[in-house]
Design a protein around this motif. Sequence first.
Motif, PDB file in Angstrom:
ATOM      1  N   GLY A 234       0.843  -1.197   0.000  1.00 53.74           N
ATOM      2  CA  GLY A 234       0.000   0.000   0.000  1.00 53.74           C
ATOM      3  C   GLY A 234       0.872   1.237   0.000  1.00 53.74           C
ATOM      4  N   PRO A 235       0.272   2.401  -0.329  1.00 57.03           N
ATOM      5  CA  PRO A 235       1.081   3.631  -0.395  1.00 57.03           C
ATOM      6  C   PRO A 235       1.544   4.098   0.990  1.00 57.03           C
ATOM      7  N   ASN A 236       2.447   5.090   1.006  1.00 59.20           N
ATOM      8  CA  ASN A 236       2.899   5.675   2.277  1.00 59.20           C
ATOM      9  C   ASN A 236       1.707   6.266   3.020  1.00 59.20           C
ATOM     10  N   GLY A 237       1.666   6.055   4.323  1.00 67.40           N
ATOM     11  CA  GLY A 237       0.582   6.626   5.138  1.00 67.40           C
ATOM     12  C   GLY A 237      -0.710   5.842   5.065  1.00 67.40           C
ATOM     13  N   ALA A 238      -0.668   4.627   4.471  1.00 66.70           N
ATOM     14  CA  ALA A 238      -1.906   3.836   4.331  1.00 66.70           C
ATOM     15  C   ALA A 238      -2.289   3.150   5.642  1.00 66.70           C
ATOM     16  N   GLY A 239      -1.330   3.042   6.581  1.00 64.04           N
ATOM     17  CA  GLY A 239      -1.634   2.403   7.867  1.00 64.04           C
ATOM     18  C   GLY A 239      -0.959   1.049   8.035  1.00 64.04           C
ATOM     19  N   LYS A 240       0.080   0.766   7.229  1.00 60.50           N
ATOM     20  CA  LYS A 240       0.732  -0.554   7.283  1.00 60.50           C
ATOM     21  C   LYS A 240       1.460  -0.745   8.629  1.00 60.50           C
ATOM     22  N   THR A 241       2.275   0.260   9.010  1.00 61.59           N
ATOM     23  CA  THR A 241       2.991   0.157  10.293  1.00 61.59           C
ATOM     24  C   THR A 241       1.988   0.157  11.443  1.00 61.59           C
ATOM     25  N   THR A 242       0.947   0.973  11.321  1.00 58.38           N
ATOM     26  CA  THR A 242      -0.081   1.022  12.368  1.00 58.38           C
ATOM     27  C   THR A 242      -0.721  -0.346  12.554  1.00 58.38           C
ATOM     28  N   LEU A 243      -0.936  -1.058  11.434  1.00 59.67           N
ATOM     29  CA  LEU A 243      -1.534  -2.395  11.518  1.00 59.67           C
ATOM     30  C   LEU A 243      -0.620  -3.320  12.335  1.00 59.67           C
ATOM     31  N   LEU A 244       0.696  -3.267  12.036  1.00 56.54           N
ATOM     32  CA  LEU A 244       1.628  -4.131  12.774  1.00 56.54           C
ATOM     33  C   LEU A 244       1.623  -3.787  14.263  1.00 56.54           C
ATOM     34  N   GLU A 245       1.621  -2.486  14.568  1.00 48.88           N
ATOM     35  CA  GLU A 245       1.696  -2.067  15.983  1.00 48.88           C
ATOM     36  C   GLU A 245       0.367  -2.293  16.714  1.00 48.88           C
ATOM     37  N   THR A 246      -0.704  -2.417  15.957  1.00 48.16           N
ATOM     38  CA  THR A 246      -1.991  -2.777  16.574  1.00 48.16           C
ATOM     39  C   THR A 246      -1.987  -4.259  16.926  1.00 48.16           C
ATOM     40  N   ILE A 247      -1.422  -5.057  16.009  1.00 47.45           N
ATOM     41  CA  ILE A 247      -1.372  -6.507  16.238  1.00 47.45           C
ATOM     42  C   ILE A 247      -0.538  -6.829  17.481  1.00 47.45           C
ATOM     43  N   ASN A 248       0.578  -6.114  17.684  1.00 49.78           N
ATOM     44  CA  ASN A 248       1.387  -6.463  18.871  1.00 49.78           C
ATOM     45  C   ASN A 248       1.044  -5.604  20.093  1.00 49.78           C
ATOM     46  N   GLY A 249      -0.029  -4.845  20.008  1.00 50.44           N
ATOM     47  CA  GLY A 249      -0.554  -4.149  21.190  1.00 50.44           C
ATOM     48  C   GLY A 249       0.197  -2.894  21.591  1.00 50.44           C
ATOM     49  N   MET A 250       1.020  -2.358  20.698  1.00 46.41           N
ATOM     50  CA  MET A 250       1.736  -1.121  21.045  1.00 46.41           C
ATOM     51  C   MET A 250       0.871   0.118  20.845  1.00 46.41           C
ATOM     52  N   LEU A 251      -0.217  -0.030  20.090  1.00 50.92           N
ATOM     53  CA  LEU A 251      -1.135   1.102  19.900  1.00 50.92           C
ATOM     54  C   LEU A 251      -2.485   0.762  20.519  1.00 50.92           C
ATOM     55  N   PRO A 252      -3.154   1.748  21.089  1.00 46.05           N
ATOM     56  CA  PRO A 252      -4.435   1.434  21.738  1.00 46.05           C
ATOM     57  C   PRO A 252      -5.553   1.178  20.714  1.00 46.05           C
ATOM     58  N   ILE A 253      -6.316   0.116  20.972  1.00 42.27           N
ATOM     59  CA  ILE A 253      -7.477  -0.189  20.119  1.00 42.27           C
ATOM     60  C   ILE A 253      -8.668   0.548  20.714  1.00 42.27           C
ATOM     61  N   THR A 254      -9.250   1.458  19.928  1.00 44.39           N
ATOM     62  CA  THR A 254     -10.346   2.261  20.470  1.00 44.39           C
ATOM     63  C   THR A 254     -11.691   1.554  20.323  1.00 44.39           C
ATOM     64  N   HIS A 255     -11.760   0.615  19.353  1.00 47.96           N
ATOM     65  CA  HIS A 255     -13.010  -0.112  19.134  1.00 47.96           C
ATOM     66  C   HIS A 255     -12.687  -1.426  18.441  1.00 47.96           C
ATOM     67  N   GLY A 256     -13.451  -2.465  18.728  1.00 50.66           N
ATOM     68  CA  GLY A 256     -13.247  -3.754  18.073  1.00 50.66           C
ATOM     69  C   GLY A 256     -12.494  -4.726  18.956  1.00 50.66           C
ATOM     70  N   MET A 257     -12.171  -5.878  18.362  1.00 54.08           N
ATOM     71  CA  MET A 257     -11.561  -6.954  19.144  1.00 54.08           C
ATOM     72  C   MET A 257     -10.345  -7.502  18.400  1.00 54.08           C
ATOM     73  N   ALA A 258      -9.255  -7.757  19.149  1.00 53.66           N
ATOM     74  CA  ALA A 258      -8.054  -8.326  18.526  1.00 53.66           C
ATOM     75  C   ALA A 258      -7.495  -9.420  19.414  1.00 53.66           C
ATOM     76  N   THR A 259      -7.259 -10.592  18.826  1.00 52.15           N
ATOM     77  CA  THR A 259      -6.573 -11.655  19.576  1.00 52.15           C
ATOM     78  C   THR A 259      -5.357 -12.110  18.768  1.00 52.15           C
ATOM     79  N   VAL A 260      -4.259 -12.320  19.491  1.00 53.85           N
ATOM     80  CA  VAL A 260      -3.033 -12.817  18.867  1.00 53.85           C
ATOM     81  C   VAL A 260      -2.504 -13.936  19.750  1.00 53.85           C
ATOM     82  N   CYS A 261      -2.187 -15.068  19.153  1.00 51.68           N
ATOM     83  CA  CYS A 261      -1.741 -16.274  19.883  1.00 51.68           C
ATOM     84  C   CYS A 261      -2.727 -16.602  21.009  1.00 51.68           C
ATOM     85  N   GLY A 262      -4.001 -16.409  20.760  1.00 52.34           N
ATOM     86  CA  GLY A 262      -5.041 -16.732  21.737  1.00 52.34           C
ATOM     87  C   GLY A 262      -5.196 -15.720  22.864  1.00 52.34           C
ATOM     88  N   GLN A 263      -4.432 -14.627  22.828  1.00 51.58           N
ATOM     89  CA  GLN A 263      -4.492 -13.618  23.908  1.00 51.58           C
ATOM     90  C   GLN A 263      -5.206 -12.363  23.409  1.00 51.58           C
TER      91      GLN A 263
END
Lengths: 276, 249
Positions: free
Chosen positions: B42-71
């Motif tokens: 995707g282009p610059n600023g599309a949210g690719k890094t944000t997606l990675l940092e959401t998956i590992n919990g470094m960014l706060p999830i304001t809405h929705g649900m995320a589980t990684v490795c069952g956690q």
Amino acid sequence: MLEFLIQNNIVCHAVEAMLFASIACAILSVIITQVQISSIGFTMAHAAFAGAAVGMFLSLNPTVCSIVAGIGVAFLIGPLSDKARLSPDTSLGLLFGICMAVAIFFIAYMQTLGRGFSTMGLLFGDVISLYREEIYLLVVICIVAVAFVLVLYKEITAIIFNKRIAESVGIRVKPVYYAMLFMIALTVSLCLPIIGGLLLYVWLVIPAAIALQFCNRLSSMFVVAPAVAAVVSVSGALIGLEYSLPVAPLTAIIFSVVFIVAVILSPRRRVTFRKT
Amino acid sequence: MTPPDPIIRLESVYTAYEGADRPTLTDVSLAIEKGEFVVIGGPNGAGKTTLLETINGMLPITHGMATVCGQDVRKNGVQVRCRVGYLLQSFAFDPLTPFTVEEVVLMGRFGTIGLFRKPKKEDYEAVQGALSLLGIEDLAARPIGKLSGGQQQKVLMAQNLARNPEVLLLDEPFSNLDMFAREEINRLLAGLVGDGVTVLIVSHAFDDLPERAVRVVVMQEGTIVVNRECSPGEVEQVVRNAGREALHA
């Protein structure tokens, strides 16, 4: 504690105070310079200074007031930057200015009221009018600073290396970071009467800057910085008292000279290669 | 037999940076199985890094649900990060940084070692293993600040491998690497995926992907616009087509 080496009680107390204060400050100087929070250390030193001035004006314990002010400022920096949409650098500049204004206002007002309060001790330190209990307190803070680094060594090293990487490997960065600020506030407040609000910054930066000229590893910096600070501070106290010179300013000057010599002699800046 | 739960599951996730007026990720849903190789484009600023940092919990999830490795990422971000490797986008360390390569790689295990505990023999063995996987054992005693950008990137890769991650998030891992190092890392990644490690990679270089089916995820303005499996040779075309469609929309 050092009476078996130094018979004169005043000189002995001064040397003990400088020794323990310098070790505690030097250990934290490694953290301050390597996490690059020297502006925070600078602002906290002045907040403690303001707290002590307010404490004296209100006839409260100045050490307790300086601890409260130092910690208060440390915890204000983050929220102030967020709420006022300011860079941390601007927030620190703002808090530093406010702290200085408060300190100078109360010191000047007390002189106007003729309360006979000498400001020199708070500004430049005073090593000859210390109580034994104050020296014991410095021993305690020295031990706490060493224990703090030993117990949280992995977390501290990871945060020093890079805060984001530390967070990504599963370290709870925020609590450790705030514990660091708390330790700085506590040490700064207890060392304030000895070194003085204006000179404390020298003890919080230069020992680590000297150690960095010779050390490739953080662990060696944590040994070299306090060792250098102890030697310089004890020398400053002995020379100052022998020749009736102001101890803390003289020691700050010796620190500066040692730093310049360290930069000149630093093997880390030398370019060398061996022809095989 | 019911299929196993995805190792990464995002359901209608919104993420916002602290102090931001609007979310950076909007209504993102994604399910990734164990051992998948996922390319995020995707282009610059599309949210690719944000997606990675959401998956590992470094960014706060304001809405929705995320589980990684069952956690649950929202509740157990630290535990998630102990099991997920994350190679951050390009870094340059000061020449006077007082850390050796070995010390930096050992940091990768600090989360799993735990608070108030010291590294043990097995931690140092894991460090040696990671260094030899990347062929940089000879750099172990060197200060990281004195290495080239490519070598530093390999050290950070070793740091992530040292904690035997179940999921590996890589943000532009090839940016400082020469073509030989790229091939080497790609071989390594193919081996990891073969061993069941899930790899998500943000990259603009699609020419050296491992020879296996990959999932391609294309992001535009904080949302996923393409999410499908394809062969490695098709990835570049899929990303380009998504970009063109966005331009004409």
